[in-house]
Design an enzyme around this catalytic site. Structure first.
Site, short mmCIF file in Angstrom:
data_model
loop_
_atom_site.label_atom_id
_atom_site.label_comp_id
_atom_site.label_asym_id
_atom_site.label_seq_id
_atom_site.Cartn_x
_atom_site.Cartn_y
_atom_site.Cartn_z
CG ASP B 36 62.16 -7.18 7.04
OD1 ASP B 36 61.56 -8.10 7.62
OD2 ASP B 36 63.29 -6.79 7.39
CG ASP B 280 23.54 18.62 26.60
OD1 ASP B 280 22.49 18.05 26.97
OD2 ASP B 280 24.44 18.03 25.97
#
Lengths: 401, 509
Positions: B36, B280
């Site tokens: 772990d 744009d």
């Protein structure tokens, strides 16, 4: 240090029609994806059957659940020919019998699929021991050598395909009549094993696999491991000796590779010679790497940590190490850190969890996981292996920030 | 059992680690096997932290199981105290230790350390990482802030706490800088920020504030609820992601603090509204976007996408069930059904079916989108080392909205280029298969999109198939699907060119 499940990351790429199903928890799934280079995302041939509350409370029958998950898996990947059920810490603690499950599933899906089990649990294995457990489980699947079959050589341990091909060419030129590799690239190609089999370990962490092979009558050829020019020469020579091949001929075959390796190592020697080295325990490759780095590159060893020391398999490596080196077995990370900080080595080999913190303290590190994820065996990779250690030091001298 | 390939969340003890690692002087003793310890690398590698997480693992092995794992735990807790001298300790078990039932809380109490020791009960087989983080933070706040009234600093400027930023959080570091800047402009003082960089003493001082700002409900929602109930501190719940939400956040804080919101609204450096209104950006109109992540980021992204960029949200979902209700409500407002799942295969199917033009997701969706050849931007944890940029890159506040505009628009094919691609399909150098030209060849997607199976009985005539291939790839999948559905509905067995255009006109309505 990782648990044995990590081996799945390279094993599933090696055996190209195999699938690895971990029977475990969310932690197992998270570990593998974190260890897998922080997410390789090709369609992986591994997965986790995550146990949930109802599995533990006995509300669901574990075997029924496993059958269902395997069906689901096979529907998605009908091309799979070998399925490994891989035990984990939680499945070991609740004593889930995966060997019986494997037998049952094998029967159910025969002949299209073979099901094998092993444990990669972190209460029994660390990191590379997972490959050992996997290969040990694979040995009984090998067909038997017919009695009186001519002697053949088996190279044991996962190697990158390119390295495997190099070794196949060299061993062929040396004159060994039949060379097989284990594990095979496809599950149907497991080589026959029996009393005629002589085997060379390509990796030092294969203790259980060795015992299983010896049970089948195979005989191990002791040798240095094939890291660096010296290790590779000794390894090939040991095989040749087992076939009583003329040493002069062997020397002629290996000379070009040796020469290439020595030439390529020169550059790295400039960087590495005289530098002190501290290895944290990680992959069990540490004694071999320490031998290579001290003898061929002139590094000075301070401590060689290894999670587990198999004195039998590593006897030649240990003989080749300097007498005064500290070899530490097992892990007590805080104490090892104390010793490392006190020694202030020029280079530290350690896991991913320690590397950046040590760098931040001004030490230079090489993360060890790269050593099992890249081609490092043999003559033509010797300089690449040295380069993995030289690069962090060269980088230190380059950076002006 | 649940078949899992990749996971969005780790186990709950990893959530607890994120809290301990974020804080200062808090140590976590975790009853867990050696394996772990992999979780350390999440912090040291992905987030590039320069310290090990303050976690001691007991690292028990199989041979310890019959005997004294409890003694192992006690020794580990004692050693951790001696070595690290923390101001507070949290103790708990990972999935494996949960099964052996050693009771870390009771064991830690028995050794009588002179600091607060908090037992954490994080059920590994039911809960996941975010839950674990929230529970850990709540337990720490409750234990350290206590429920008795705390003497307040004499009234002065309004004061708040900022709750939620933690280790391994998606852009938490930069969000915090941006939100603190907003609060400073409003004249609101920050009493405590937690858990990031907070000490045990800081948590004790939490009640000495007028209200709490919760930046990440997944982490701090439970703790803030408790503070509200126990110490009467109201919670600011609006997450300042996007221009609109940031304005609402400012208004909400200003109302609660009794200050003028204009202090933070005027001259705020917000460019994204004009970037979005400039001509744009017209080509962004109605771009079909699929959104998936943690609930809070996904909901916020859906609002920004639809209101501030003019995208059409075609899918919205989250992996954390704890917040499913909020995601469902947000999806309904957009006329969608939310996708609540932690199964990435299901998310992949949804994306493949919807054929969006942009995916906003986690690291997992980034990979799915790559496979399906769809542009993608990451909006939420779990994230990748690349999602922890060196530059300042918040998601929150006005600067966060600017960053979002750039990161979401950048992967798309730009306006005029899109037109040219549809006009000249067969240009050998400049074609849609090559990906947006400003992203270079590296952006060219590698794997072919999985071909969705046509409904039974429907086939494509050769010339119709050729016509279909003239449609740019980022809408081709949708055109194929629509045409096949159209044909199947009308019993048309072979799709001709006419069918393709009939279907187009049908779905255009």
């Amino acid at each position: 240090m990782f648990c044995g499940l990590t081996g799945i990351v390279w094993l599933h790429r090696k055996i190209q029609d195999a699938f690895f199903l971990v029977v475990g928890s969310r932690t197992c799934a998270h570990l593998i994806q974190s260890a897998a280079g922080v997410m390789v995302f090709a369609e992986p041939r591994f997965a986790t059957a995550i146990m949930e509350e109802r599995d533990l409370a006995g509300l669901a029958d574990a075997n029924d659940e496993l059958d269902r998950v395997v069906d689901e898996l096979l529907a998605r990947r009908p091309d799979i020919r070998m399925l490994f059920l891989v035990g984990s810490c939680p499945s070991e603690v609740i004593k889930l019998d995966l060997s019986r499950a494997a037998q049952r599933l094998s029967k159910k899906h025969a002949p299209a699929l073979r099901v094998i089990n092993y444990s990669g649990s972190g209460i029994e294995t660390t990191f590379t021991q997972g490959e050992d457990a996997c290969l040990a489980a694979l040995v009984p699947e090998a067909p038997s050598n017919p009695a009186g079959a001519p002697a053949s050589l088996l190279v044991v341990g996962t190697l990158p395909d390119i390295v495997e091909d190099q070794f196949r060419r060299l061993l062929g030129e040396i004159g060994i009549p039949k060379v097989d590799f284990f594990p095979p690239r496809r599950s149907g190609d497991i080589p026959a094993i029996g009393p005629g089999t002589r085997f060379l370990l390509a990796q030092p962490f294969l203790g259980d696999t060795t015992l299983k092979l010896e049970d089948r009558g195979a005989v191990r050829i002791p040798a240095l491991f094939p890291f660096g020019a010296e290790g590779t020469t000794a390894w090939l020579t040991a095989a040749a000796e087992a076939w009583n091949i003329d040493p002069a001929h062997v020397q002629r075959v290996v000379a070009p590779g040796q020469e290439r390796a020595r030439r390529a190592l020169e550059r790295h020697r400039e960087t590495l010679a005289g530098k002190t080295l501290f290895l944290f325990p990680d992959s069990q490759l540490e004694p071999c790497l320490a031998r290579f780095l001290s003898r061929e590159l002139g590094m000075k060893l301070i401590e060689v940590g290894t999670p587990y020391l198999n004195k039998d398999l590593l006897s030649r490596e240990l003989e080749a190490l300097p007498d005064d080196v500290l070899i530490s077995e097992g892990q007590d990370v805080d104490r090892q850190l104390d010793r490392c900080r006190a020694a202030r080595p020029d280079m530290v080999v350690c896991g991913l969890g320690l590397a950046n913190p040590l760098e931040a303290e001004g030490l230079t590190t090489k993360w060890s996981i790269e050593l099992v994820f890249s081609p490092v065996h043999g003559f033509d990779q010797a300089a690449d292996l040295a380069g993995l250690f030289a690069r962090p030091l060269r980088r230190q001298t380059m950076l002006k920030v | 059992m649940k078949l899992t390939v990749w996971t969005y969340e780790g186990p709950p003890h990893v959530g607890a680690m994120r809290i301990a690692t974020a804080m200062k002087g808090v140590h976590y003793v975790l009853h867990a096997p050696q394996g772990d310890t992999y979780a350390d690398l999440l912090f040291t590698m992905i987030e590039r932290r320069n310290h090990r997480p303050p976690v001691t693992y007991t690292t028990f092995q199989a041979r310890d199981l019959g005997g004294d794992t409890a003694d192992l735990f006690k020794a580990a807790a004692r050693d951790a105290y001696d070595r690290f001298k923390p101001d507070a300790m949290i103790v708990g078990a990972s999935c494996t230790a949960e099964l052996i039932q050693d009771d870390p809380g009771g064991l830690a109490k028995a050794i009588g350390l002179p600091i607060p020791v908090l037992p954490l009960d994080l059920p590994s087989y039911q809960k996941k990482e975010s839950w674990g983080a929230a529970e850990t933070f709540y337990q720490l706040v409750r234990a350290l802030a206590g429920s008795s009234p705390v003497p307040r600093t004499p009234a002065g400027r309004p004061r708040c706490n900022i709750l939620g930023p933690t280790a391994l959080g998606f852009r938490h570091r930069d969000d915090l800088i941006e939100v603190k800047r907003l609060l400073r402009r409003l004249g609101v003082d920050v009493n405590v920020t937690a858990p990031l960089d907070a000490t045990a003493d800081d948590l004790r001082r939490l009640p000495d504030a007028d209200f709490n700002v919760v930046l990440y409900p997944e982490i701090a929602g439970v703790a803030a609820g408790w503070l509200e109930r126990t110490h009467g501190q109201p919670t600011i719940k609006t997450l300042p992601i996007g221009v609109g939400a940031t304005r609402e956040f400012i208004a909400e804080v200003a109302a609660l603090a009794g200050v003028d919101p204009a202090l933070a609204m005027d001259d705020c450096g917000s460019r994204s509204p004009w970037w979005s209104r400039s001509v744009d950006s017209t080509y962004l109109t109605g771009k079909r976007v699929f959104i998936f992540g943690d609930a809070s980021h996904a909901i916020a992204a859906a609002r920004v996408a639809s209101e501030e960029l003019g995208f059409e949200v075609v899918g919205l979902g989250a992996y954390n069930r704890e917040f499913a209700r909020d995601v469902r409500a947000a999806a309904e407002r957009l006329g969608l059904t939310a996708l609540i799942t932690d199964d990435y295969l299901e998310v992949e199917r949804a994306i493949a079916d919807l054929q969006p033009e942009l995916v906003l997701g986690t690291q997992m969706e980034r990979h799915i989108a790559k496979r399906l050849r769809i542009p993608c931007a990451v909006i939420s944890a779990p994230s990748h080392v690349q999602d922890f940029p060196a530059r300042f890159s918040p998601q929150m506040g006005f600067e966060g909205a600017n960053v979002i505009f750039d990161t979401w628009v950048h992967p798309l094919v730009m306006g005029l280029e899109e037109h040219l691609l549809s006009m000249f399909r067969d240009d050998f150098e400049f074609n849609d298969e090559a990906g947006p030209s400003h992203l270079g060849h590296g952006a060219a997607p590698s794997a072919p999109a999985p071909a969705a199976a046509a409904p039974a009985g429907v086939t494509w005539a050769h010339d119709a198939q050729a016509e279909l291939n003239k449609i740019p790839f980022f809408v081709r999948g949708k055109a194929r699907r629509n045409t096949e559905a159209f044909a199947a509905e009308r019993g048309i067995a072979t799709i001709q060119i006419e069918t393709l255009y009939d279907a187009r006109s049908h779905f255009a309505r």
